[in-house]
Design a protein around this motif. Sequence first.
Motif, short mmCIF file in Angstrom:
data_model
loop_
_atom_site.label_atom_id
_atom_site.label_comp_id
_atom_site.label_asym_id
_atom_site.label_seq_id
_atom_site.Cartn_x
_atom_site.Cartn_y
_atom_site.Cartn_z
N UNK A 3 48.05 36.83 46.74
CA UNK A 3 48.53 35.62 47.39
C UNK A 3 50.01 35.73 47.69
N UNK A 4 50.48 34.94 48.67
CA UNK A 4 51.89 35.02 49.02
C UNK A 4 52.74 34.49 47.87
N UNK A 5 53.95 35.00 47.76
CA UNK A 5 54.78 34.57 46.63
C UNK A 5 55.22 33.12 46.82
N UNK A 6 55.73 32.53 45.77
CA UNK A 6 56.13 31.14 45.87
C UNK A 6 54.95 30.25 45.56
N UNK A 7 54.25 29.82 46.60
CA UNK A 7 53.09 28.97 46.40
C UNK A 7 51.82 29.75 46.71
N UNK A 8 51.20 30.33 45.67
CA UNK A 8 49.96 31.06 45.93
C UNK A 8 48.84 30.09 46.33
N UNK A 9 48.15 30.44 47.40
CA UNK A 9 47.07 29.59 47.87
C UNK A 9 45.76 30.23 47.44
N UNK A 10 44.98 29.54 46.60
CA UNK A 10 43.71 30.15 46.16
C UNK A 10 42.76 30.27 47.34
N UNK A 11 42.12 31.43 47.44
CA UNK A 11 41.19 31.66 48.53
C UNK A 11 39.82 31.05 48.24
N UNK A 12 39.44 31.09 46.97
CA UNK A 12 38.08 30.66 46.62
C UNK A 12 38.11 29.58 45.56
N UNK A 13 38.68 28.42 45.87
CA UNK A 13 38.77 27.38 44.84
C UNK A 13 37.42 26.77 44.48
N UNK A 14 36.45 26.85 45.40
CA UNK A 14 35.16 26.20 45.14
C UNK A 14 34.36 26.91 44.06
N UNK A 15 34.69 28.18 43.88
CA UNK A 15 33.91 28.97 42.93
C UNK A 15 33.98 28.35 41.53
N UNK A 16 35.11 27.74 41.22
CA UNK A 16 35.33 27.20 39.88
C UNK A 16 34.44 26.00 39.59
N UNK A 17 34.23 25.15 40.58
CA UNK A 17 33.49 23.91 40.26
C UNK A 17 32.15 23.77 40.95
N UNK A 18 31.83 24.68 41.86
CA UNK A 18 30.52 24.62 42.50
C UNK A 18 29.56 25.54 41.73
N UNK A 19 28.39 25.05 41.32
CA UNK A 19 27.46 25.93 40.59
C UNK A 19 27.04 27.12 41.47
N UNK A 20 26.85 28.24 40.80
CA UNK A 20 26.57 29.49 41.52
C UNK A 20 25.41 29.39 42.52
N UNK A 21 24.30 28.70 42.16
CA UNK A 21 23.19 28.63 43.13
C UNK A 21 23.56 27.88 44.41
N UNK A 22 24.64 27.08 44.34
CA UNK A 22 25.10 26.42 45.56
C UNK A 22 26.22 27.22 46.22
N UNK A 24 26.98 30.52 46.21
CA UNK A 24 26.71 31.77 46.93
C UNK A 24 25.98 31.56 48.25
N UNK A 25 25.03 30.63 48.31
CA UNK A 25 24.50 30.31 49.65
C UNK A 25 25.59 29.79 50.60
N UNK A 26 26.54 29.01 50.05
CA UNK A 26 27.64 28.52 50.88
C UNK A 26 28.45 29.68 51.44
N UNK A 27 28.73 30.67 50.56
CA UNK A 27 29.48 31.86 51.00
C UNK A 27 28.72 32.61 52.09
N UNK A 28 27.42 32.75 51.87
CA UNK A 28 26.60 33.48 52.84
C UNK A 28 26.62 32.76 54.18
N UNK A 29 26.51 31.43 54.13
CA UNK A 29 26.52 30.65 55.35
C UNK A 29 27.86 30.80 56.08
#
Lengths: 289, 93
Positions: A3-22, A24-29
């Motif tokens: 991530x860029x220095x200073x304020x790192x912007x998370x690329x995959x924030x949804x991974x933390x709170x979205x259950x995996x079965x939801x 990964x289909x979201x990623x695929x879509x």
Amino acid sequence: MTPSPGTPVPLYPFKAWLPAPLYWPYRAFRTLTVALCFAGFWSGAVLVGWLWLPFLVLWPGSREVKMKRALRMVQRGFRFFHFSMRALWLYRRTSPFRTLRPAGAPAASPVVLVANHPTLCDVTSIVSLFPNVVAVARPSLANHPLLRRLVRGCGFVPVGTHMLKECEERLRMGFDVLIFPEGTRSPVGGELHPFHRGAFELAARAKVPVVLLKLTCTPPALSKQMPIWKFADRMAVLTIEPFDMIAPADSELGSKALARAIEQRYRDVLGYPASAVVASEPQSVGGVP
Amino acid sequence: MTSSTLHQEIKQLIVEALQLEGVDPASISDSDALFGEGLNLDSIDALELATAIARKYDVKVSQDQDTRNAFRSVNHLAEFITLQRTAPKPDGT
């Protein structure tokens, strides 16, 4: 991913709170929609270039009129492309400015546009938002058997031996010429490639101002290091800001020195550390003291 | 023309075409790299040099790999020019 220095912007924030079965289909879509957008873009470009462009070119008019006509068509195509990417919550471009002239500059006269190059869609973003902008195209596009008619027809200039001459001609026709002095997309994470001086040489020869554009993309997207399936979870937003204009009279520096100075300027504006190359480059060109 | 005068001419041309003030043509070595290191020329210099060489020696400077190799050093350039001149031209002249 860095991530860029200073304020790192998370690329995959949804991974933390979205259950995996939801998740990964979201990623695929998401990957599918990106692929769809680009497939649509390229096939659209080929179709338009072979089916519609011939009519625009055969319709009477001077070379300049034909180019502007073709560019307007390309601009509409780019707008549709960006509309789709925005509708699919992938990528959106925005500019707080209505024109690419920082305060007080005459809007009518052509300029050389210089920008950093964070994403693949910088050219399409700028061309779709602002009128009469042509870019310098890499030879693999400008000489592509399926695309060359379209790329050249709308006034884009292929990188190569006649590049400066052709760019000067475009400026005389009233186009703004967009050049990325890095020559390729910027690396992710607070760095820039060294600037080439072509854009500055062009401006000096054509005696037109250089407008500096700052492009920022959050979260980072469509960079050279990222394959398209690594598209961020959220919509990427590209912001286009012209931040300075250098009049031809101001650039008494040679284009080499100017390129280095502007590169440093970009590092300051983007908040990047000073270049190691610039700092450790007291050795001058060809042994000139 | 002997090959060494051709080398001298090319060096002279490099200095004149690129306006390298303060560079003595004689100080450019035959085998030194022109781009990146050595003389440290850049992309615009390459364009100018290509145009100057095409004009002066009436050779075709295209963008293929051979030509790119030819611009590596003065030696390569001299070889390229000699080769292009001795090669029969398509129109038979």
